[in-house]
Design a protein around this motif. Sequence first.
Motif, PDB file in Angstrom:
ATOM      1  N   GLU A 156     -18.122 -52.271-105.433  1.00 45.39           N
ATOM      2  CA  GLU A 156     -16.955 -51.634-106.036  1.00 45.39           C
ATOM      3  C   GLU A 156     -16.837 -50.163-105.645  1.00 45.39           C
ATOM      4  O   GLU A 156     -16.569 -49.296-106.466  1.00 45.39           O
ATOM      5  N   THR A 157     -17.083 -49.863-104.410  1.00 38.78           N
ATOM      6  CA  THR A 157     -16.861 -48.512-103.893  1.00 38.78           C
ATOM      7  C   THR A 157     -15.774 -48.577-102.826  1.00 38.78           C
ATOM      8  O   THR A 157     -15.493 -49.627-102.248  1.00 38.78           O
ATOM      9  N   ASP A 158     -15.164 -47.426-102.581  1.00 36.01           N
ATOM     10  CA  ASP A 158     -14.105 -47.387-101.562  1.00 36.01           C
ATOM     11  C   ASP A 158     -14.645 -47.787-100.196  1.00 36.01           C
ATOM     12  O   ASP A 158     -13.965 -48.461 -99.420  1.00 36.01           O
ATOM     13  N   TRP A 159     -15.852 -47.352 -99.891  1.00 33.92           N
ATOM     14  CA  TRP A 159     -16.439 -47.703 -98.598  1.00 33.92           C
ATOM     15  C   TRP A 159     -16.656 -49.208 -98.484  1.00 33.92           C
ATOM     16  O   TRP A 159     -16.468 -49.810 -97.437  1.00 33.92           O
ATOM     17  N   GLN A 160     -17.058 -49.825 -99.623  1.00 35.73           N
ATOM     18  CA  GLN A 160     -17.264 -51.266 -99.629  1.00 35.73           C
ATOM     19  C   GLN A 160     -15.937 -52.005 -99.423  1.00 35.73           C
ATOM     20  O   GLN A 160     -15.885 -53.025 -98.717  1.00 35.73           O
ATOM     21  N   LEU A 161     -14.889 -51.520-100.013  1.00 37.50           N
ATOM     22  CA  LEU A 161     -13.576 -52.140 -99.816  1.00 37.50           C
ATOM     23  C   LEU A 161     -13.116 -52.010 -98.366  1.00 37.50           C
ATOM     24  O   LEU A 161     -12.512 -52.930 -97.806  1.00 37.50           O
ATOM     25  N   HIS A 162     -13.407 -50.874 -97.759  1.00 40.08           N
ATOM     26  CA  HIS A 162     -13.064 -50.686 -96.350  1.00 40.08           C
ATOM     27  C   HIS A 162     -13.836 -51.676 -95.479  1.00 40.08           C
ATOM     28  O   HIS A 162     -13.285 -52.272 -94.544  1.00 40.08           O
ATOM     29  N   HIS A 163     -15.117 -51.875 -95.798  1.00 45.11           N
ATOM     30  CA  HIS A 163     -15.920 -52.855 -95.062  1.00 45.11           C
ATOM     31  C   HIS A 163     -15.370 -54.263 -95.235  1.00 45.11           C
ATOM     32  O   HIS A 163     -15.380 -55.066 -94.293  1.00 45.11           O
ATOM     33  N   ALA A 164     -14.885 -54.566 -96.424  1.00 42.68           N
ATOM     34  CA  ALA A 164     -14.324 -55.893 -96.674  1.00 42.68           C
ATOM     35  C   ALA A 164     -13.085 -56.134 -95.820  1.00 42.68           C
ATOM     36  O   ALA A 164     -12.884 -57.225 -95.270  1.00 42.68           O
ATOM     37  N   ARG A 165     -12.260 -55.100 -95.701  1.00 44.88           N
ATOM     38  CA  ARG A 165     -11.075 -55.246 -94.843  1.00 44.88           C
ATOM     39  C   ARG A 165     -11.473 -55.424 -93.390  1.00 44.88           C
ATOM     40  O   ARG A 165     -10.879 -56.225 -92.651  1.00 44.88           O
ATOM     41  N   GLN A 166     -12.481 -54.670 -92.928  1.00 43.39           N
ATOM     42  CA  GLN A 166     -12.949 -54.824 -91.555  1.00 43.39           C
ATOM     43  C   GLN A 166     -13.527 -56.215 -91.310  1.00 43.39           C
ATOM     44  O   GLN A 166     -13.284 -56.827 -90.270  1.00 43.39           O
ATOM     45  N   LEU A 167     -14.286 -56.722 -92.266  1.00 44.29           N
ATOM     46  CA  LEU A 167     -14.852 -58.065 -92.134  1.00 44.29           C
ATOM     47  C   LEU A 167     -13.755 -59.121 -92.030  1.00 44.29           C
ATOM     48  O   LEU A 167     -13.814 -60.025 -91.189  1.00 44.29           O
ATOM     49  N   ALA A 168     -12.749 -59.009 -92.892  1.00 42.78           N
ATOM     50  CA  ALA A 168     -11.660 -59.982 -92.866  1.00 42.78           C
ATOM     51  C   ALA A 168     -10.898 -59.926 -91.535  1.00 42.78           C
ATOM     52  O   ALA A 168     -10.543 -60.959 -90.962  1.00 42.78           O
ATOM     53  N   GLY A 169     -10.677 -58.706 -91.031  1.00 45.55           N
ATOM     54  CA  GLY A 169      -9.966 -58.574 -89.754  1.00 45.55           C
ATOM     55  C   GLY A 169     -10.749 -59.152 -88.589  1.00 45.55           C
ATOM     56  O   GLY A 169     -10.181 -59.837 -87.723  1.00 45.55           O
ATOM     57  N   LEU A 170     -12.062 -58.881 -88.549  1.00 42.67           N
ATOM     58  CA  LEU A 170     -12.884 -59.406 -87.458  1.00 42.67           C
ATOM     59  C   LEU A 170     -12.998 -60.926 -87.521  1.00 42.67           C
ATOM     60  O   LEU A 170     -12.949 -61.611 -86.492  1.00 42.67           O
ATOM     61  N   GLN A 171     -13.141 -61.471 -88.697  1.00 40.60           N
ATOM     62  CA  GLN A 171     -13.238 -62.920 -88.826  1.00 40.60           C
ATOM     63  C   GLN A 171     -11.938 -63.604 -88.410  1.00 40.60           C
ATOM     64  O   GLN A 171     -11.960 -64.636 -87.731  1.00 40.60           O
ATOM     65  N   ALA A 172     -10.799 -63.013 -88.779  1.00 40.47           N
ATOM     66  CA  ALA A 172      -9.516 -63.586 -88.362  1.00 40.47           C
ATOM     67  C   ALA A 172      -9.339 -63.492 -86.847  1.00 40.47           C
ATOM     68  O   ALA A 172      -8.833 -64.423 -86.206  1.00 40.47           O
ATOM     69  N   PHE A 173      -9.778 -62.373 -86.276  1.00 40.55           N
ATOM     70  CA  PHE A 173      -9.658 -62.205 -84.824  1.00 40.55           C
ATOM     71  C   PHE A 173     -10.513 -63.237 -84.089  1.00 40.55           C
ATOM     72  O   PHE A 173     -10.071 -63.840 -83.107  1.00 40.55           O
ATOM     73  N   LEU A 174     -11.749 -63.451 -84.567  1.00 35.22           N
ATOM     74  CA  LEU A 174     -12.645 -64.411 -83.910  1.00 35.22           C
ATOM     75  C   LEU A 174     -12.149 -65.851 -84.070  1.00 35.22           C
ATOM     76  O   LEU A 174     -12.452 -66.707 -83.236  1.00 35.22           O
ATOM     77  N   GLU A 175     -11.377 -66.121 -85.095  1.00 34.16           N
ATOM     78  CA  GLU A 175     -10.830 -67.464 -85.268  1.00 34.16           C
ATOM     79  C   GLU A 175      -9.603 -67.704 -84.388  1.00 34.16           C
ATOM     80  O   GLU A 175      -9.399 -68.804 -83.881  1.00 34.16           O
ATOM     81  N   GLU A 176      -8.783 -66.665 -84.211  1.00 36.79           N
ATOM     82  CA  GLU A 176      -7.521 -66.836 -83.482  1.00 36.79           C
ATOM     83  C   GLU A 176      -7.662 -66.604 -81.976  1.00 36.79           C
ATOM     84  O   GLU A 176      -6.914 -67.195 -81.194  1.00 36.79           O
ATOM     85  N   GLU A 177      -8.598 -65.770 -81.569  1.00 34.79           N
ATOM     86  CA  GLU A 177      -8.674 -65.409 -80.151  1.00 34.79           C
ATOM     87  C   GLU A 177      -9.022 -66.594 -79.253  1.00 34.79           C
ATOM     88  O   GLU A 177      -8.483 -66.692 -78.138  1.00 34.79           O
ATOM     89  N   PRO A 178      -9.907 -67.539 -79.630  1.00 30.18           N
ATOM     90  CA  PRO A 178     -10.128 -68.706 -78.757  1.00 30.18           C
ATOM     91  C   PRO A 178      -8.856 -69.501 -78.476  1.00 30.18           C
ATOM     92  O   PRO A 178      -8.697 -70.052 -77.379  1.00 30.18           O
ATOM     93  N   LYS A 179      -7.943 -69.558 -79.452  1.00 29.31           N
ATOM     94  CA  LYS A 179      -6.666 -70.229 -79.198  1.00 29.31           C
ATOM     95  C   LYS A 179      -5.862 -69.476 -78.148  1.00 29.31           C
ATOM     96  O   LYS A 179      -5.186 -70.094 -77.315  1.00 29.31           O
ATOM     97  N   GLY A 180      -5.933 -68.136 -78.163  1.00 30.48           N
ATOM     98  CA  GLY A 180      -5.246 -67.352 -77.132  1.00 30.48           C
ATOM     99  C   GLY A 180      -5.800 -67.614 -75.752  1.00 30.48           C
ATOM    100  O   GLY A 180      -5.055 -67.690 -74.770  1.00 30.48           O
ATOM    101  N   LEU A 181      -7.134 -67.784 -75.647  1.00 28.55           N
ATOM    102  CA  LEU A 181      -7.737 -68.098 -74.353  1.00 28.55           C
ATOM    103  C   LEU A 181      -7.306 -69.487 -73.882  1.00 28.55           C
ATOM    104  O   LEU A 181      -7.054 -69.691 -72.685  1.00 28.55           O
TER     105      LEU A 181
END
Length: 641
Positions: free
Chosen positions: A598-623
């Motif tokens: 429950e810290t701002d830094w932790q929330l920022h990490h959560a957003r980064q995690l969600a973005g990276l996971q979505a990118f890794l799921e969608e990018e193989p379809k782009g290839l």
Amino acid sequence: GACNSEKFRALKSAQEMAHDEDALPEAEAVMSQKLVKQLADAGLSSLQAVLEHLGILTFSCLGKLNGEELQELSQRLRAVGFGPGHTCALRQLCSAASEEESDLEKDSATSVTKLLSTKLQSALRCSGLVQIQMVLAQCGVRSCNCLANLAPEELQEVRAALNAAGFKESRIQAFTDLQNDIARACQHKSTGTPEVVENELAISASSHSAEERPGKFRRLATPRSWCDEKTEQLLALLRNFRGRELSDTLEEELRIALTTGVMPEDEKAREPETPTRPERRPVTSVKGDGEQRLTRHRIEKTLSHSKAIQADIVKYRDKVSGKLVEARVPTAVLALLKLRASCSGKPVSDQKLARMAVDVMEEHAFDPVRAVASLSPSSLLCPTGALRVLGSGFIGIVFLEEETGEVVKVMLDDFAQKEYELCRVFAQAQLAPAPLSLNGPCSVPGGDLYCIRMEPITQTLHGLLCAKTWRGLRHGLAPPEETNAARIGSAVVAALQSMHDKGLVHGDLHLHNIGMKDAHSKQPIVQLIDFGRSASKAAVTGPCGDAFRAGHEYDVCRFIRELCSAFDELQRDFEDVVQECQKELRELKRSKETEAPETDWQLHHARQLAGLQAFLEEEPKGLENAELAFNTVLAAVWYYV
């Protein structure tokens, strides 16, 4: 009295010569002989003048009219008095022309610029407005006298025609200034003032020097009273400037230059009377002129036109540790340094070029705009604003000028004139952007530097198949869809077939040298660039069928190999990006376990995690989509083989 009589006869002779130079040339057939014959066979010879006025000069041009243009042409013909039978016969002739294959040798038209008077051509050349000759000829403005007597509404109509032809406002304003100067000169010429007539004739007298110094326009005459008043005001300011006095000789020379626009005699003697070739511009040093300070307006203008700043990863040896390290530097900086090394005539290793590029970036606080400007691209005939590198080698670079979209190739090679001619041949076959100009030579220690400018292209085939778009905080693959890729493959096959039919060999056919126009439309167009290794069968004497057949086979095989190599490189880049994302994802998960909740830094990490996971799921379809696009283009070319 005898002296004055002799001067009067010389002045009268000069006036007659100027009148002859402004006379219209003899009537010459502009329309191609093939179109004239087809019109005569169809009983439509009376339409020849109307078609010439509308710019339809060849039989192939008549066949390329679409439905709207053909309807507009029919309305024009009915408006000038022709009947429905004429328009019906013309539609049938257009249909026959669209089905027939164009023949450039038999269906070529004469340039309409030959209809302009010599004096008007010289005036346009001196003021750097050679490119508008075609528009003026179509508007019927064929002499300086006609240009000077245009009514305001007629002048506005010519300006509208120039604007519709795509000319910039600066060119249109320069044309307006030229019209005002010529009108003023013609007005004072009627009064018989010798000084005015002499200055008015400066256009024809400076036509040779204009070829040596393109873009410079000798000023036309202005009223004598205005010149005297402004001259005395300017000389009064110069006499009192910072307490310094003008010498009598310098003051007299300034008065002559300001009132009559004529250079002193000793300056005239220094200039060559009949230059035999364009003046070479020596480059004495290959170091950048970083002392020139960029204005904020120029930086903002460059950034506003820059769609993306390309960068390459280079390896160089660190001066302190002696180890090989990597750095990311702008592609334009690296290409300009490579070209400067070629101009110096001394070979430079890749590591040294990388070290020089890093030094330039450090010197300018890693500002790419200032770094590129510090390398003096204008001294090497390169674009100075927002630019993108389409390809580079040891003796040349191909740029895309972001502001205008024009393709600029700068090369250190005596083959430039031949390449310019080959580019024209490919452009006539509708396989390349039309060349606009050939600049040079510019003398450097390594040889002669040339610059070829070509019409704008939208993008290259490599950029289209390997396109990327934003996905969160990263760039993801965005290749064309399968249907669009099939149309692109068909366009490439059509270009290869056209090269085979017209006896053309490119010699360096890879994805960066294939430009695409209207790539996302139903009929994409292939436009080739970089003709340093090209050849034309028409320019070769003697039997050469086997050689050109082998050259065409080499073009096809080279394209297939480069297409496969481009996908392999794209796949390697994809794997590197995925590994980097996975590593960053592991680090974020590890730091998440140690951070307090429950810290701002932790929330920022959560957003980064969600973005990276979505990118890794969608990018193989782009290839997968990119692989499908590559395979679709490859299949079309493979079936052609």
